[in-house]
Design an enzyme around this catalytic site. Structure first.
Site: not given
Length: 556
Positions: A20, A148, A224, A242, A355, A382-383, A508, A510
């Site tokens: 990601g 997978d 290689k 990093v 949460g 939120c919560l 939210h 964030e």
């Protein structure tokens, strides 16, 4: 015919290598070259979306403006390319099969035997093509690890896709691991060779290899890998460990990854100007000051549960030219006020994130009470907003037997109650109040000053709300509803005017913070933490080693 180019990012050897971040970093580099870029994630699990999955298994659920509950990698995509994504940018096996089975029930396949090939693979290819309009480049990350069984239909689909749109319009990038064996002090390329061989057995020859490594790859090792994996020497790129994930675009650009991608896809672009990005990274790596913030939540055992919270706090530090030392503390450790004081002493601020469920809530109330009474900056999300209101109602307004109806359905005074729009809903998946909604800010409030706006749009994910029956009594005791829905029916934000920085929000924030555009609430919160630290300086100084460890933690 569409001129859109397609890049597919796969991963091998082990999971959690950072596909990601690699996809997001490449997206940033191509966007800096003036291209219109979007990124999507294919997740091989059978859930339709991650909305009903445990944070301990999957990490956070990232919500987009259109209300899609998606993989946390979409948060990385948005933060790096600084563009809002949507439901079409996250596709799961469950969603693909649901679509195919729905079509079959409607009779759209005209009596055919419905099979993985062509019906499932065609549906996957359709999901890729849906992003082509208005985009120069579509980057698609294939979740999971090559080998997978769950991801095989996605890999077969992208193999077919190259045959359909042509080699000049597609590029395969494979992210792999080159482990360092301490016993022999060697980097080993065999896992990478086996991973590429596995991919080639499916019919996919990678064009570029991105090698995760904790030690720098020598030219000999790169040659290689190139020889045994059948790629050009210049297409073996290392992705080193990093201190900050925001360094990765710079590291990849130094090795010419974006230049090679453009050459192979025949994209004529300008050179990227990464000076602003590099300056941002410098602020993260070498901050002149630092704030120490406690995050008290339910899922602190897995940091990915609060990934966007972590990143938004780092962004808040960037806005204040400061580092942010984050400690994750389980809320059930807070048993009383004495314990709260012991656990929170030495911190400059407290954040209580979102949460679900009753576990750990009483501990949150103890932590919130302690910082409210001791004038320590507080931010509830939120919560976190809901528990702040419950604590205030109990200990300041003295409302008896008060709680949220989520935690105590039969409580006498539910200051937090189920939203009317949620009443009667039986299904769990995708049924909450989801996505972006407007919020009107109270003139002169601290939040209006932080945003410097009268109305904002923020993303939500909740079923319960502040009960309007208690708004007047809470206001009487000093709690201000500083943000409301446009019709005034929903409380979106609260604050305490007599506290240095005590803010809660139902949404939210964030999810909309970016490293180049930190969210105003997180910038203000970190600023308040720094002010608190200046007013109450710590005794003594920390060693350089301790500071280095803290910086490594806060920057990932």
């Amino acid at each position: 015919m569409s001129s859109t180019k397609y890049i597919f990012v796969t991963g091998g050897v082990v999971s959690s290598l950072g596909k990601g971040i690699a996809a997001a970093s490449l997206g940033r580099l191509l966007a800096e070259r003036g291209l219109n870029v979007t990124i999507q994630k294919f997740d091989p699990y059978i859930n339709v979306d991650p909305g009903t999955m445990s944070p301990f298994q999957h990490g956070e659920v990232y919500v987009t403006d259109d209300g899609a509950e998606t993989d946390l990698d979409l948060g990385h995509y948005e933060r790096f390319i600084d563009r809002s994504l949507s439901q079409v940018n996250n596709v799961t096996t469950g969603r693909i099969y649901l679509s195919v089975i729905t079509k079959e029930r409607r009779g759209e396949y005209l009596g055919s035997t419905v099979q993985v090939i062509p019906h499932i693979t065609d549906e996957i290819k359709g999901a890729i093509r849906r992003l082509a309009p208005d985009h120069d480049v579509v980057i698609t990350e294939i979740g999971g690890t090559v080998g997978d069984i769950e991801s095989l239909p996605f890999l077969e689909a992208i193999r077919q896709f190259r045959q359909e749109v042509g080699r000049d319009n597609t590029l395969f990038i494979h992210l792999t691991l080159v482990p360092f064996i301490a016993a022999t002090a060697e980097l080993k390329t065999k896992p990478t060779q086996h991973s590429v061989r596995e991919l080639m057995q499916i019919g996919i020859q990678p064009d570029i290899l991105v090698c995760r490594t904790e030690r720098s790859l020598s030219e000999e090792l790169k040659r290689k890998i190139a020889q045994f994996c059948n790629v050009d020497f210049g297409c073996v790129v290392e992705s080193p460990d990093v201190k900050s994930i925001y360094e990765i675009p710079l590291k990849l650009h130094e090795q010419g990854l974006d230049k090679e991608v453009c050459a192979r896809l025949r994209l004529e672009t300008k050179e990227p100007d990464l000076r602003a990005w590099a300056a941002m990274v410098e602020k993260i790596l070498h901050p002149p000051q630092q704030a120490k913030i406690a995050v008290v939540g339910k899922y602190t055992e897995l940091a990915d549960s609060y990934k966007s919270i972590h990143e938004a706090l780092v962004h808040g530090g960037i806005a204040n030219e400061a580092g942010v030392k984050i400690d994750w503390i389980a809320s059930d450790r807070f048993t009383d006020q004495e314990t709260a004081g012991e656990l929170l002493a030495g911190y400059d601020a407290l954040l209580v994130p979102g949460g679900f469920g009753v576990r750990g809530v009483e501990g949150m109330l103890e932590a919130i009470r302690w910082v409210r009474e001791h004038k320590v900056p507080f931010f509830g999300i939120c919560l976190g907003l809901q528990t702040a209101i419950i604590e205030f109602a109990r200990n300041v307004a003295k409302i008896p037997n008060t709680n949220s109806s989520e935690f105590e359905p039969e409580c006498e005074n539910p200051v937090i109650a189920l939203m009317r729009s949620q009443e009667g809903i039986q299904e769990m998946g995708g049924t909450m109040r989801l996505g972006a909604y407007p919020c009107r800010l109270r003139p002169g409030s601290r939040v209006a000053q932080a945003y410097n706006a009268a109305e904002v749009s923020e993303r939500h994910r909740h079923r319960y709300e502040v009960s309007n029956a208690y708004r007047d009594v809470l206001a009487e005791f000093g709690m201000r509803c500083s943000g409301l829905s446009p019709d005034g029916s929903l409380v979106e934000m609260i604050e305490l005017p007599d506290h240095p920085w005590f803010i809660g929000c139902q949404f939210h924030p964030e999810l909309k913070s970016r490293p180049m555009r930190p969210h105003p609430l997180f910038a203000g919160f970190v600023g308040a933490a720094l002010d608190y630290r200046k007013r109450f300086p710590r005794a003594g100084t920390e060693s350089g080693g301790a500071k280095s460890r803290e910086l490594a933690e806060l920057t990932d």
